[in-house]
Design an enzyme around this catalytic site. Structure first.
Site, mmCIF file in Angstrom:
data_model
loop_
_atom_site.group_PDB
_atom_site.id
_atom_site.type_symbol
_atom_site.label_atom_id
_atom_site.label_comp_id
_atom_site.label_asym_id
_atom_site.label_seq_id
_atom_site.Cartn_x
_atom_site.Cartn_y
_atom_site.Cartn_z
ATOM 1 C CB SER A 144 65.824 -83.205 -68.028
ATOM 2 O OG SER A 144 65.189 -81.953 -68.090
ATOM 3 C CG ASP A 242 68.825 -78.802 -74.114
ATOM 4 O OD1 ASP A 242 67.892 -78.027 -73.816
ATOM 5 O OD2 ASP A 242 69.264 -79.667 -73.339
ATOM 6 C CG HIS A 272 65.857 -80.866 -72.917
ATOM 7 N ND1 HIS A 272 66.916 -80.591 -72.079
ATOM 8 C CD2 HIS A 272 64.877 -81.364 -72.115
ATOM 9 C CE1 HIS A 272 66.593 -80.906 -70.848
ATOM 10 N NE2 HIS A 272 65.356 -81.377 -70.829
#
Length: 298
Positions: A144, A242, A272
């Site tokens: 991320s 995501d 995600h």
């Protein structure tokens, strides 16, 4: 493919977020409350907390370590830390056979941009000077927002003529902090119901952006970098459900067009954050094996 049933079940059991803007202290406390007790963690040959200059790092050494992987945790630049992502770093060390350096970089909003990015780069430099990397792997990895830092540090090193980085591994990276919902189809396709929601991107990243990070800066949004030639070989892992999926995959295409050796791997049924939260599911634990294979074949 629909969302994996175990992920769907976990998301359904989560309480609704409190009203109003995100509170860093409340969210950090909630995340830290989920940390596994030390005696329940995956054992390794050695785990040591040290300082890379002024930057706290945790070094994980498996049996017969061959090379080094520097890991930057995710958390929208204000969450996460050495404890919350300890299990990810341990799995990376065990499954890849590399010594892992997890970086406790400074976070927003307390630390203004580019403090966290500078800490990550400093930790990489420290690893070269203090660990056995000569002639071996020196990889960067991040999930991320940690993937943002991994991509940015790879670019910084290239621009500095620091050519020791051999690989970059980006797990569902945040590569474009311009959150116009029309920029990528996945921002609309996966807008709600999969954990990370498109409407939450701006408020969750606001702490970083308000600290001085400009979304037009390629070190903030690596997608904005015009020339990607000469960057290290990349493994880019994306998740089907995501909102950030398409920017990761587009970055992979742009790297490939620039002559960089790239593998883009989409995990079906995942959302995600699955490396941090759902790598206990066998279908997603294999991401560590894929990382090992990527490191070994180059």
């Amino acid at each position: 493919m629909t969302l994996h049933p175990k992920i769907a079940e976990a998301l359904a059991s989560m309480p609704a977020p409190p009203p109003g803007p995100p509170d860093p202290q409340v969210l950090r406390a909630a995340e830290e409350a989920e940390v596994v007790l030390p005696e329940e963690r995956l054992p390794l040959s050695k785990v040591e907390d040290v300082k890379a200059g002024d930057v706290p790092v945790r070094v994980y050494t498996p049996e017969e370590a061959d090379g080094v992987l520097v890991y930057f945790h995710g958390g929208a630049f204000f969450l996460g830390g050495l404890e919350t992502h300890d299990h990810v770093a341990r799995s990376l060390a065990k499954e890849t056979g590399r010594q892992v350096v997890s970086v406790g970089y400074r976070r927003a909003p307390e630390a203004a941009y580019p403090a966290g990015l500078q800490d990550c780069y400093a930790a990489v430099r420290w690893a070269v000077e203090n660990l056995a990397v000569e002639g071996k792997t020196l990889a960067l990895a991040g999930d991320s927002s940690g993937g943002t830092f991994a991509a940015a540090v790879a670019a910084m090193a290239h621009d500095d003529g620091f050519d020791r980085i051999t690989h970059q591994i980006l797990y569902y990276p945040s590569l474009d902090l311009d959150f116009d919902v029309d920029r990528y189809a996945s921002l609309r396709e996966n807008a709600e119901g999969y954990g990370l929601e498109t409407a939450g991107l701006k408020p969750f990243n606001a702490f970083y952006l308000q600290s001085g990070a400009d979304p037009a800066d390629p070190l903030v949004s690596p997608m904005k970098r015009k020339d990607l030639t000469g960057l290290p070989p990349a493994l880019i892992v994306t998740a089907e459900h995501d909102p950030l999926r398409d920017e990761g995959e587009l970055y992979g295409l742009r790297l490939k067009d620039a002559g960089v050796d790239v593998t883009v791997s989409r995990y079906e049924g995942a959302g995600h954050g699955f490396v941090q939260h759902f790598s206990w599911i066998p279908e997603y634990h294999r991401v560590f094996g894929e990382t090992r294979e990527f490191l070994n074949r180059r």
